[in-house]
Design a protein around this motif. Structure first.
Motif, PDB file in Angstrom:
ATOM      1  N   ASP A  21      83.305  81.846  31.450  1.00 17.83           N
ATOM      2  CA  ASP A  21      83.770  82.841  32.422  1.00 17.83           C
ATOM      3  C   ASP A  21      83.871  84.221  31.792  1.00 17.83           C
ATOM      4  N   ASP A  22      84.463  84.283  30.593  1.00 21.35           N
ATOM      5  CA  ASP A  22      84.628  85.565  29.916  1.00 21.35           C
ATOM      6  C   ASP A  22      83.286  86.102  29.440  1.00 21.35           C
ATOM      7  N   ARG A  23      82.410  85.205  29.001  1.00 20.26           N
ATOM      8  CA  ARG A  23      81.096  85.621  28.522  1.00 20.26           C
ATOM      9  C   ARG A  23      80.314  86.289  29.660  1.00 20.26           C
ATOM     10  N   TYR A  24      80.422  85.691  30.842  1.00 14.37           N
ATOM     11  CA  TYR A  24      79.731  86.259  32.007  1.00 14.37           C
ATOM     12  C   TYR A  24      80.230  87.680  32.282  1.00 14.37           C
ATOM     13  N   PRO A 184      93.789  85.355  33.057  1.00 18.09           N
ATOM     14  CA  PRO A 184      93.225  83.993  33.075  1.00 18.09           C
ATOM     15  C   PRO A 184      92.270  83.809  34.246  1.00 18.09           C
ATOM     16  N   ALA A 185      91.186  83.071  34.022  1.00 23.73           N
ATOM     17  CA  ALA A 185      90.124  82.930  35.011  1.00 23.73           C
ATOM     18  C   ALA A 185      90.617  82.485  36.391  1.00 23.73           C
ATOM     19  N   PRO A 186      91.477  81.463  36.502  1.00 19.86           N
ATOM     20  CA  PRO A 186      91.910  81.039  37.843  1.00 19.86           C
ATOM     21  C   PRO A 186      92.586  82.169  38.633  1.00 19.86           C
ATOM     22  N   LYS A 187      93.435  82.947  37.962  1.00 18.83           N
ATOM     23  CA  LYS A 187      94.080  84.078  38.638  1.00 18.83           C
ATOM     24  C   LYS A 187      93.079  85.192  38.899  1.00 18.83           C
ATOM     25  N   ARG A 188      92.185  85.376  37.967  1.00 18.68           N
ATOM     26  CA  ARG A 188      91.170  86.419  38.073  1.00 18.68           C
ATOM     27  C   ARG A 188      90.302  86.190  39.316  1.00 18.68           C
ATOM     28  N   HIS A 189      89.910  84.944  39.539  1.00 11.42           N
ATOM     29  CA  HIS A 189      89.000  84.638  40.639  1.00 11.42           C
ATOM     30  C   HIS A 189      89.663  84.777  42.004  1.00 11.42           C
ATOM     31  N   GLN A 190      90.984  84.833  42.027  1.00  9.38           N
ATOM     32  CA  GLN A 190      91.706  85.028  43.282  1.00  9.38           C
ATOM     33  C   GLN A 190      92.028  86.498  43.540  1.00  9.38           C
ATOM     34  N   LEU A 191      91.569  87.366  42.644  1.00  6.56           N
ATOM     35  CA  LEU A 191      91.899  88.781  42.721  1.00  6.56           C
ATOM     36  C   LEU A 191      91.413  89.413  44.016  1.00  6.56           C
ATOM     37  N   THR A 225      87.357  88.782  56.077  1.00  4.75           N
ATOM     38  CA  THR A 225      88.292  88.994  57.174  1.00  4.75           C
ATOM     39  C   THR A 225      88.208  90.463  57.553  1.00  4.75           C
ATOM     40  N   PRO A 226      88.609  90.805  58.780  1.00  6.82           N
ATOM     41  CA  PRO A 226      88.615  92.228  59.133  1.00  6.82           C
ATOM     42  C   PRO A 226      89.471  93.019  58.166  1.00  6.82           C
ATOM     43  N   VAL A 227      88.842  93.918  57.443  1.00  9.24           N
ATOM     44  CA  VAL A 227      89.545  94.662  56.405  1.00  9.24           C
ATOM     45  C   VAL A 227      90.668  95.488  56.978  1.00  9.24           C
ATOM     46  N   GLY A 228      90.512  95.924  58.207  1.00 10.58           N
ATOM     47  CA  GLY A 228      91.528  96.777  58.807  1.00 10.58           C
ATOM     48  C   GLY A 228      92.897  96.136  58.886  1.00 10.58           C
ATOM     49  N   THR A 229      92.975  94.809  58.881  1.00 11.91           N
ATOM     50  CA  THR A 229      94.265  94.143  59.016  1.00 11.91           C
ATOM     51  C   THR A 229      94.990  94.004  57.690  1.00 11.91           C
ATOM     52  N   SER A 230      94.268  93.933  56.587  1.00 15.85           N
ATOM     53  CA  SER A 230      94.910  93.683  55.290  1.00 15.85           C
ATOM     54  C   SER A 230      94.729  94.820  54.303  1.00 15.85           C
ATOM     55  N   GLY A 231      93.632  95.543  54.436  1.00 12.12           N
ATOM     56  CA  GLY A 231      93.358  96.612  53.491  1.00 12.12           C
ATOM     57  C   GLY A 231      92.906  96.112  52.134  1.00 12.12           C
ATOM     58  N   GLU A 232      92.608  94.798  52.027  1.00 13.12           N
ATOM     59  CA  GLU A 232      92.196  94.230  50.744  1.00 13.12           C
ATOM     60  C   GLU A 232      90.855  93.520  50.882  1.00 13.12           C
ATOM     61  N   CYS A 233      90.196  93.383  49.751  1.00 14.73           N
ATOM     62  CA  CYS A 233      88.932  92.654  49.719  1.00 14.73           C
ATOM     63  C   CYS A 233      88.861  91.832  48.449  1.00 14.73           C
ATOM     64  N   ARG A 234      88.314  90.633  48.561  1.00 18.77           N
ATOM     65  CA  ARG A 234      88.111  89.813  47.370  1.00 18.77           C
ATOM     66  C   ARG A 234      87.103  90.498  46.459  1.00 18.77           C
ATOM     67  N   VAL A 235      87.195  90.184  45.187  1.00 21.92           N
ATOM     68  CA  VAL A 235      86.339  90.810  44.184  1.00 21.92           C
ATOM     69  C   VAL A 235      85.304  89.817  43.662  1.00 21.92           C
ATOM     70  N   PHE A 236      85.615  88.510  43.756  1.00 18.25           N
ATOM     71  CA  PHE A 236      84.743  87.466  43.228  1.00 18.25           C
ATOM     72  C   PHE A 236      84.236  86.563  44.349  1.00 18.25           C
ATOM     73  N   THR A 237      83.089  85.955  44.111  1.00 17.87           N
ATOM     74  CA  THR A 237      82.593  84.908  44.997  1.00 17.87           C
ATOM     75  C   THR A 237      83.427  83.648  44.773  1.00 17.87           C
ATOM     76  N   ALA A 238      83.196  82.632  45.598  1.00 21.45           N
ATOM     77  CA  ALA A 238      83.962  81.390  45.473  1.00 21.45           C
ATOM     78  C   ALA A 238      83.760  80.713  44.117  1.00 21.45           C
ATOM     79  N   GLY A 240      83.352  82.365  41.276  1.00 22.28           N
ATOM     80  CA  GLY A 240      83.808  83.205  40.183  1.00 22.28           C
ATOM     81  C   GLY A 240      82.831  84.250  39.693  1.00 22.28           C
ATOM     82  N   ARG A 241      81.938  84.710  40.559  1.00 21.25           N
ATOM     83  CA  ARG A 241      80.994  85.750  40.166  1.00 21.25           C
ATOM     84  C   ARG A 241      81.372  87.059  40.858  1.00 21.25           C
ATOM     85  N   LEU A 242      81.233  88.156  40.131  1.00 21.95           N
ATOM     86  CA  LEU A 242      81.603  89.460  40.671  1.00 21.95           C
ATOM     87  C   LEU A 242      80.717  89.856  41.851  1.00 21.95           C
TER      88      LEU A 242
END
Length: 274
Positions: A21-24, A184-191, A225-238, A240-242
């Motif tokens: 994960d870190d190497r990627y 840590p990767a598990p927390k990172r992938h939920q970012l 999800t409609p971004v307008g409701t949360s103002g957030e977006c995931r950063v990784f795919t399911a 763990g890829r950016l």
């Protein structure tokens, strides 16, 4: 010391010591990613459509966000269903087809580049648009050109027909690889990152002024999800890829993610008869 420095350079900073994960993450190069973003689009610049060729004739017009769209096409199920030709209109020039000058709106350093791109005034571009079955218009829209877009779209449709699809802007917040590597990767992938309010505001503006059958909210597609409701977006795919390497442009994994979703967008699916 010299040997250690040379070895570190050759071995990419001893990247092999890291877990997968870190190497990627550590291997992501903004320079290489930038090359990936532009290569396909630039190679299809004003490419002629094959007479009688297979696939829908698709023109993609815009800046580096339009280049992301071309990658999404070729990384997804649309790849074998379309012929693609492209035309660049740099960010800041205004991706607009107007009967009046907008030079006073264009960034001071851009007028020469904007005249070089020609917006929609080149005969070659106009002929390709006429030949196209559909035209995708994309940009890192600013408030001023987003406000003029309905007028531009009306001019385009009056001149070339009802074949245009407008793609909204997108934003993934700040991408800090070093900070991610310390997580840590598990927390990172939920970012999830906060999307800029400017980006959200412009997409709301476009959604309100461009008919739903002609508008694609790219942020909503990618973020899930409609971004307008949360103002957030995931950063990784399911897995763990950016999705984005710089907060705005897509990695190959981000392009695959978007490409898989484009085929189900009504504005695209209906026009391309899938």
């Amino acid at each position: 010391m010299l040997l250690a420095g040379v070895s570190g350079h050759v071995l990419n900073g001893f990247i092999d010591r890291l877990n997968p994960d870190d190497r990627y993450l550590a291997s992501i190069s903004p320079s290489n990613q930038g090359t990936y973003v532009r290569t396909r689009f630039d190679a299809r610049h004003h490419a002629p459509f094959a007479p009688g060729g297979n696939g829908i004739k698709l023109m993609v017009i815009g800046d580096s966000f339009a280049k992301d769209l071309v990658n999404a096409i070729y990384e997804g199920p649309l790849a074998n269903r379309v012929q693609v030709s492209t035309h660049q209109i740099a960010a800041g020039c205004g991706n607009l087809f107007l009967t009046r000058s907008i030079e006073d709106q264009v960034t001071n350093s851009y007028p020469v580049l904007c005249r070089q791109d020609g917006r929609y005034n080149q005969a070659t571009v106009q002929e390709l648009i006429r030949q196209s079955d559909q035209v995708w218009v994309a940009s890192d829209w600013q408030a001023w050109d987003a406000a003029l877009l309905p007028e531009s779209l009306a001019n385009l449709e009056r001149t070339f027909g009802d074949k245009f699809v407008i793609f909204g802007t997108k934003n993934f917040g700040a991408i800090n690889i070093k900070k991610m590597l310390a997580t840590p990767a598990p927390k990172r992938h939920q970012l999830q990152n906060q999307i800029s309010e400017t980006s959200r505001m412009i997409n709301r503006q476009l959604a309100q002024t461009v008919d739903a059958t002609h508008f694609v909210n790219v942020s909503d597609l990618i973020c899930g999800t409609p971004v307008g409701t949360s103002g957030e977006c995931r950063v990784f795919t399911a897995d763990g890829r950016l999705l984005s390497y710089d907060g705005g442009h897509l990695t190959v994994d981000g392009a695959r993610e978007l490409g898989a979703k484009l085929i189900d967008v009504p504005a695209i699916r209906n026009a391309l008869s899938f």
